[in-house]
Design a protein around this motif. Structure first.
Motif, PDB file in Angstrom:
ATOM      1  N   CYS A  70      38.017  48.046  35.627  1.00  0.00           N
ATOM      2  CA  CYS A  70      38.362  47.970  36.906  1.00  0.00           C
ATOM      3  C   CYS A  70      37.266  47.967  37.936  1.00  0.00           C
ATOM      4  N   GLN A  71      36.061  48.346  37.705  1.00  0.00           N
ATOM      5  CA  GLN A  71      34.944  48.344  38.689  1.00  0.00           C
ATOM      6  C   GLN A  71      34.058  47.125  38.537  1.00  0.00           C
ATOM      7  N   VAL A  72      34.327  46.290  37.524  1.00  0.00           N
ATOM      8  CA  VAL A  72      33.511  44.819  37.324  1.00  0.00           C
ATOM      9  C   VAL A  72      34.309  43.806  38.181  1.00  0.00           C
ATOM     10  N   ASN A  73      33.153  43.187  38.823  1.00  0.00           N
ATOM     11  CA  ASN A  73      33.732  42.095  39.758  1.00  0.00           C
ATOM     12  C   ASN A  73      34.770  40.815  38.884  1.00  0.00           C
ATOM     13  N   GLY A  74      35.804  40.567  39.608  1.00  0.00           N
ATOM     14  CA  GLY A  74      36.749  39.486  38.683  1.00  0.00           C
ATOM     15  C   GLY A  74      37.770  40.193  37.920  1.00  0.00           C
ATOM     16  N   TYR A  75      37.665  41.534  37.851  1.00  0.00           N
ATOM     17  CA  TYR A  75      38.771  42.214  37.147  1.00  0.00           C
ATOM     18  C   TYR A  75      40.172  41.942  37.633  1.00  0.00           C
ATOM     19  N   SER A  76      40.274  42.025  38.975  1.00  0.00           N
ATOM     20  CA  SER A  76      41.603  41.997  39.582  1.00  0.00           C
ATOM     21  C   SER A  76      42.043  40.273  40.057  1.00  0.00           C
ATOM     22  N   ASP A  77      41.117  39.456  39.538  1.00  0.00           N
ATOM     23  CA  ASP A  77      41.388  38.014  39.907  1.00  0.00           C
ATOM     24  C   ASP A  77      42.912  37.547  39.089  1.00  0.00           C
ATOM     25  N   ILE A  78      43.632  36.760  39.925  1.00  0.00           N
ATOM     26  CA  ILE A  78      44.722  36.134  39.454  1.00  0.00           C
ATOM     27  C   ILE A  78      44.920  34.660  39.731  1.00  0.00           C
ATOM     28  N   ALA A  79      45.791  34.141  39.211  1.00  0.00           N
ATOM     29  CA  ALA A  79      45.959  32.525  39.125  1.00  0.00           C
ATOM     30  C   ALA A  79      46.221  32.270  40.553  1.00  0.00           C
ATOM     31  N   GLY A  80      45.694  31.131  40.996  1.00  0.00           N
ATOM     32  CA  GLY A  80      45.568  30.528  42.384  1.00  0.00           C
ATOM     33  C   GLY A  80      44.522  31.072  43.097  1.00  0.00           C
ATOM     34  N   GLY A  81      43.457  31.654  42.626  1.00  0.00           N
ATOM     35  CA  GLY A  81      42.104  31.991  43.391  1.00  0.00           C
ATOM     36  C   GLY A  81      42.388  33.338  44.069  1.00  0.00           C
ATOM     37  N   HIS A  82      43.408  34.149  43.890  1.00  0.00           N
ATOM     38  CA  HIS A  82      43.679  35.425  44.655  1.00  0.00           C
ATOM     39  C   HIS A  82      43.063  36.503  43.886  1.00  0.00           C
ATOM     40  N   SER A  83      42.334  37.593  44.801  1.00  0.00           N
ATOM     41  CA  SER A  83      41.874  38.754  44.099  1.00  0.00           C
ATOM     42  C   SER A  83      42.149  39.798  44.762  1.00  0.00           C
ATOM     43  N   PHE A  84      42.577  40.832  44.105  1.00  0.00           N
ATOM     44  CA  PHE A  84      42.668  42.492  44.711  1.00  0.00           C
ATOM     45  C   PHE A  84      41.305  43.180  44.436  1.00  0.00           C
ATOM     46  N   ARG A  85      41.605  44.101  45.465  1.00  0.00           N
ATOM     47  CA  ARG A  85      40.226  44.932  45.645  1.00  0.00           C
ATOM     48  C   ARG A  85      38.734  44.083  45.339  1.00  0.00           C
ATOM     49  N   GLN A  86      38.331  43.474  46.333  1.00  0.00           N
ATOM     50  CA  GLN A  86      37.326  42.729  46.318  1.00  0.00           C
ATOM     51  C   GLN A  86      36.061  43.220  46.319  1.00  0.00           C
ATOM     52  N   SER A  87      35.986  44.598  47.394  1.00  0.00           N
ATOM     53  CA  SER A  87      34.676  45.280  47.520  1.00  0.00           C
ATOM     54  C   SER A  87      34.533  46.291  46.363  1.00  0.00           C
ATOM     55  N   GLN A  88      33.293  46.766  46.239  1.00  0.00           N
ATOM     56  CA  GLN A  88      33.059  48.000  45.303  1.00  0.00           C
ATOM     57  C   GLN A  88      33.673  49.142  45.740  1.00  0.00           C
ATOM     58  N   GLY A  89      33.887  49.325  46.972  1.00  0.00           N
ATOM     59  CA  GLY A  89      34.445  50.655  47.605  1.00  0.00           C
ATOM     60  C   GLY A  89      35.894  50.572  47.421  1.00  0.00           C
ATOM     61  N   GLU A  90      36.582  49.500  47.352  1.00  0.00           N
ATOM     62  CA  GLU A  90      38.034  49.342  46.956  1.00  0.00           C
ATOM     63  C   GLU A  90      38.408  49.640  45.711  1.00  0.00           C
ATOM     64  N   ARG A  91      37.193  49.439  44.693  1.00  0.00           N
ATOM     65  CA  ARG A  91      37.259  49.316  43.143  1.00  0.00           C
ATOM     66  C   ARG A  91      37.186  50.619  43.037  1.00  0.00           C
ATOM     67  N   MET A  92      36.350  51.656  43.667  1.00  0.00           N
ATOM     68  CA  MET A  92      36.020  52.828  43.531  1.00  0.00           C
ATOM     69  C   MET A  92      36.993  53.690  43.930  1.00  0.00           C
ATOM     70  N   ARG A  93      37.881  53.400  45.082  1.00  0.00           N
ATOM     71  CA  ARG A  93      39.079  53.949  45.469  1.00  0.00           C
ATOM     72  C   ARG A  93      40.077  53.908  44.247  1.00  0.00           C
TER      73      ARG A  93
END
Length: 338
Positions: free
Chosen positions: A267-290
């Motif tokens: 969950c800390q790696v960029n792209g983990y929360s990407d979904i279809a349509g080009g959307h992404s949750f938790r885009q910053s490392q701070g959000e991923r740490m949270r």
């Protein structure tokens, strides 16, 4: 687990190697062992779980750098094979497994069971490996670096198949699994001794029980945005992280055939929360740490009634940017009730 029996034995050094050889006839035995020159630098070693060939390979005096979970959940696991016309489920392990773990990791097993077997649809591949594995809990006399298992209540355990502790006199062994009892009945002297577990850590952590609703917007998370490099090492060494991705591999000699693999994800790696349509949750490392921290000590407990974190301290040891998970918990504790 298959419990109901309790037998204590005191073994000398010769008997310890003998019971290992007996167990080898029925089990593939896994435990923490030293891999020479396999650390981050060419001249450093690493302690990691692997197939043991002798009793002497088992590492007692230090915490493994990686957890036991890769014995049950390989880093990359083929789950099925396919052609243009059919699919075939990958065969399960040919033999039963016996895995040596410390108490904190044995508690982590409960967390893995919760996610993979009691969280909606049961995971077929995890279940068949889990049911084919028995666990030997290793007595732990001294706290490892950055351990806080006492704070998490994971320093002691009871629901083991086998308990074993090595000291200067040899080894004390206690069995709760009938098949192990039948195999090892004739070895050692009958004994009942107090089990050895860590009673005190250098690090004490207090987990906040009532975080404010606005904790997700707290500016503390922004502190990690520039420091965390998103390598995912904290997830990969953690015994309770369970996320994975799927990969389809097509064979070069027949592009219509291949295999599907389950591969660890973070969950800390960029792209983990990407979904279809080009959307992404938790885009910053701070959000991923949270997300990671609150999942370990808050969100999981709301669902299952106990914390996900077991206090092994491996994430604290492995971070290349020296980000302290313990310090993060202390900050959260200061914000409790605010």
């Amino acid at each position: 687990m298959r419990k109901g029996y309790l037998m204590g034995k005191r073994l000398n050094s010769d008997e310890m190697q003998k019971i290992f050889e007996i167990l080898q006839k029925s089990y593939d035995i896994f435990g923490p062992k030293i891999y020479r020159g396999a650390g981050c630098f060419s001249d450093t070693d690493i302690v990691r779980y692997g197939l043991l060939n002798s009793w002497e390979e088992l590492v007692w005096n230090q915490k493994s750098d990686y957890s036991f979970k890769e014995v049950l959940l390989p880093v990359s696991e083929t789950i099925l094979y396919f052609t243009e016309n059919e699919t075939k489920t990958a065969d399960e392990a040919a033999r039963q497994r016996l895995v040596f773990v410390k108490s904190c990791d044995f508690h982590a097993l409960k967390r893995l069971d919760e996610i993979y077997m009691k969280n909606g649809a049961e995971d077929y591949y995890y279940r068949r490996m889990r049911e084919n594995t028995v666990f030997a809990v290793m007595g732990c006399k001294e706290s490892g670096k950055n351990c806080f298992c006492v704070s998490m209540g994971t320093n002691r355990c009871e629901e083991y198949d086998m308990y074993i502790f090595q000291d200067e006199k040899g080894c004390y062994m206690e069995l709760r699994y009938r098949e192990l009892e039948e195999l090892l009945w004739d070895y050692g002297q009958n004994a009942q001794e107090k089990l050895t577990f860590v009673e005190k850590n250098e690090i004490h952590v207090e987990i906040p029980e009532k975080l404010p609703d606005a904790i997700h917007q707290d500016p503390m998370w922004q502190e990690y945005g520039s420091r965390c490099i998103g390598c995912g090492r904290c997830n990969f060494v953690c015994p309770t992280c369970t996320c994975f991705t799927m990969q389809d591999i097509f064979y070069k000699d027949n592009p219509k055939a291949g295999e599907r693999r389950r591969v660890w994800a973070s969950c800390q790696v960029n792209g983990y929360s990407d979904i279809a349509g080009g959307h992404s949750f938790r885009q910053s490392q701070g959000e991923r740490m949270r997300f990671k921290v609150l999942h370990k000590i808050s969100d999981y407990k709301k669902r299952f009634g106990y914390h996900m974190c077991v206090g092994c301290g491996r994430c604290e040891n492995v971070c290349p940017e020296y980000i302290s998970y313990v310090a993060c918990l202390q900050k959260l504790n200061e914000k409790e009730g605010k």
